[in-house]
Scaffold this active site. Structure first.
Site, short mmCIF file in Angstrom:
data_model
loop_
_atom_site.label_atom_id
_atom_site.label_comp_id
_atom_site.label_asym_id
_atom_site.label_seq_id
_atom_site.Cartn_x
_atom_site.Cartn_y
_atom_site.Cartn_z
N HIS A 1 0.82 -1.21 0.00
CA HIS A 1 0.00 0.00 0.00
C HIS A 1 0.85 1.27 0.00
O HIS A 1 0.35 2.37 -0.26
CB HIS A 1 -0.92 -0.01 1.22
CG HIS A 1 -2.22 0.71 1.01
ND1 HIS A 1 -2.45 1.56 -0.05
CD2 HIS A 1 -3.38 0.71 1.73
CE1 HIS A 1 -3.68 2.04 0.03
NE2 HIS A 1 -4.26 1.55 1.10
N ASP B 1 -2.24 2.31 -4.51
CA ASP B 1 -3.46 2.75 -3.84
C ASP B 1 -4.54 1.68 -3.99
O ASP B 1 -4.51 0.85 -4.91
CB ASP B 1 -3.97 4.07 -4.43
CG ASP B 1 -3.03 5.23 -4.15
OD1 ASP B 1 -2.31 5.17 -3.13
OD2 ASP B 1 -2.99 6.17 -4.96
#
Length: 415
Positions: A386, A390
């Site tokens: 992450h 995204d």
């Protein structure tokens, strides 16, 4: 003349290995290029061959030792092989004539003892877990050595009612067998270098990356229908079976082209993007999970991808994968479905930023056009870092893969 056998070059940036197995014993005759020691590196198992023909007079190492490139493994006396074999045969003949051959007097204990001395740690664990007699199993490995697969197959045969060279009667005749009932056992086995590396890399992925997983499910009807329709023609033309991995590899190429962050990774304070797709395919090997790489998958057709995967699987079982086979990789596909997994959260393969997890196909009720129908469904998972990817990008990439599998025409028209 005595010749030293040394640790060969192990590949770029690899300077040491562990002794996995001694393939020969002191006094054994060996031919030129015949493997005598199995070495375990961080990624693959390699074999050290004899540079000359002769007889092994000494081993300088033991199983589990750590050795560096160039270290001496064994000493071989050149040109002694024929004489050694002849002398051994003569001594055996004399022993038989004089009735002093101890192996003939007690064949079962000798066989058991010999087997226990040559079994690798993985095979010993399998023997203990499945309760089989290794001396009654014919090995399929190099020089007739037992493999873990041999033990599992023998245990399955025994469970299904087959005979394993009268293994059960032999156990029944052993006086100590009743005392072993309910016995609790433990065995401590040193982790192989490969397993240690796997542990460090996976833990490192958890420590350094912000891991997250997104899920979706895929209707496999279209792919299964395509396989059923074209599998015979495909096999006849390309001499390879049409599998599911080719579809998912090509679908992943579409997704990574549209969402380049999923095919990138972080290096320091920079993001490294790739205009190619090198897919690491997780393959189960005797010593652990390995990830050989299908290079330039974006330019390869189904047949070439399927051939690469089949070749990797074969060589993984034989232990002949090389460092070059596993070097690099920009994205990984792991198929837990072959083992029966319904759903999982796979861990990324550093420095990569994403991994696609495939699972088993099962018939489930789904709603199509307002009606409940039964379809062959598969859960798919995309684990990602992450820090770089995204949620929107991860979900989009997985959705592209889903749509391509449910409508394979998309892969033909690059949609």
């Amino acid at each position: 003349m005595a010749t030293e056998v040394k640790v060969p070059a192990l590949g770029e940036s690899v300077t040491e290995a562990s002794i996995g197995e001694l393939l020969k014993n002191v006094g054994d005759a060996v031919a030129v290029d015949e493997p005598i020691v199995s070495l375990e590196t961080d990624k693959v198992a390699v074999e050290a061959p004899s540079p000359v023909a002769g007889v092994i007079t000494e081993f300088k190492v033991a199983v589990g030792d750590t050795v560096e490139v160039g270290a001496v493994l064994a000493v071989i006396e050149e040109g002694g092989a024929p004489a050694a074999k002849g002398e051994e045969a003569g001594r055996a003949a004399e022993q038989r004539e004089e009735g002093k051959d101890e192996r003939a007097e007690a064949p079962a204990p000798a066989a058991s003892s010999d087997a226990s001395q040559t079994l690798s740690p993985a095979v010993r664990r399998a023997v203990l877990e499945h309760g089989v007699d290794p001396s009654t199993i014919k090995g399929s490995g190099r020089d007739g050595r037992l493999t873990k697969e041999d033990v599992i197959a023998a245990a399955k045969s025994k469970k299904d009612g087959g005979t394993i060279a009268d293994a059960a009667p032999a156990q029944a005749e052993t006086p100590s067998a009743p005392a072993a009932t309910g016995e609790r056992r433990e065995e401590r086995v040193k982790m192989t270098r490969m397993r240690q590396t796997i542990a460090k890399r996976l833990k490192g992925a958890q420590d350094n990356a912000a891991l997250l997983t997104t899920f979706n499910d895929v209707d496999m009807s279209a792919v299964m229908e395509a396989r059923a329709k074209y599998k015979d023609m495909f096999a006849k033309k390309h001499d390879i079976r049409l599998g599911f991995m080719g579809f998912f590899a090509k679908a992943a190429c579409l997704a990574l082209k549209d969402v380049p962050a999923v095919n990138a990774y972080i290096e320091g304070d920079e993001i490294v993007y790739h205009d190619y797709v090198d897919i690491s395919v997780a393959v189960s090997a005797p010593n652990g999970l390995v990830v050989p790489v299908i290079r330039d998958a974006q330019d390869k057709g189904f047949a070439r991808i399927e051939k690469d995967i089949a070749d990797f699987g074969k060589r993984a079982k034989e232990g002949t994968l090389t460092m070059e086979d596993m070097k690099g990789g920009t994205f990984t596909i792991s198929n837990g479905g072959v083992f029966g997994s319904l759903m999982s959260t796979p861990i990324i393969n550093p420095p990569q930023s994403a991994v696609l997890g495939l699972h088993r196909i099962e018939d489930r009720p789904v709603v199509v056009d307002g009606e409940i129908v039964i379809r062959p469904m598969m859960y798919i998972a995309l684990s990602y870092d992450h820090r770089l990817i995204d949620g929107r990008e991860a979900v989009t990439a997985l959705k592209i893969i889903k749509e391509a599998i449910e409508d394979p025409t998309r892969m033909l028209i690059d949609l």
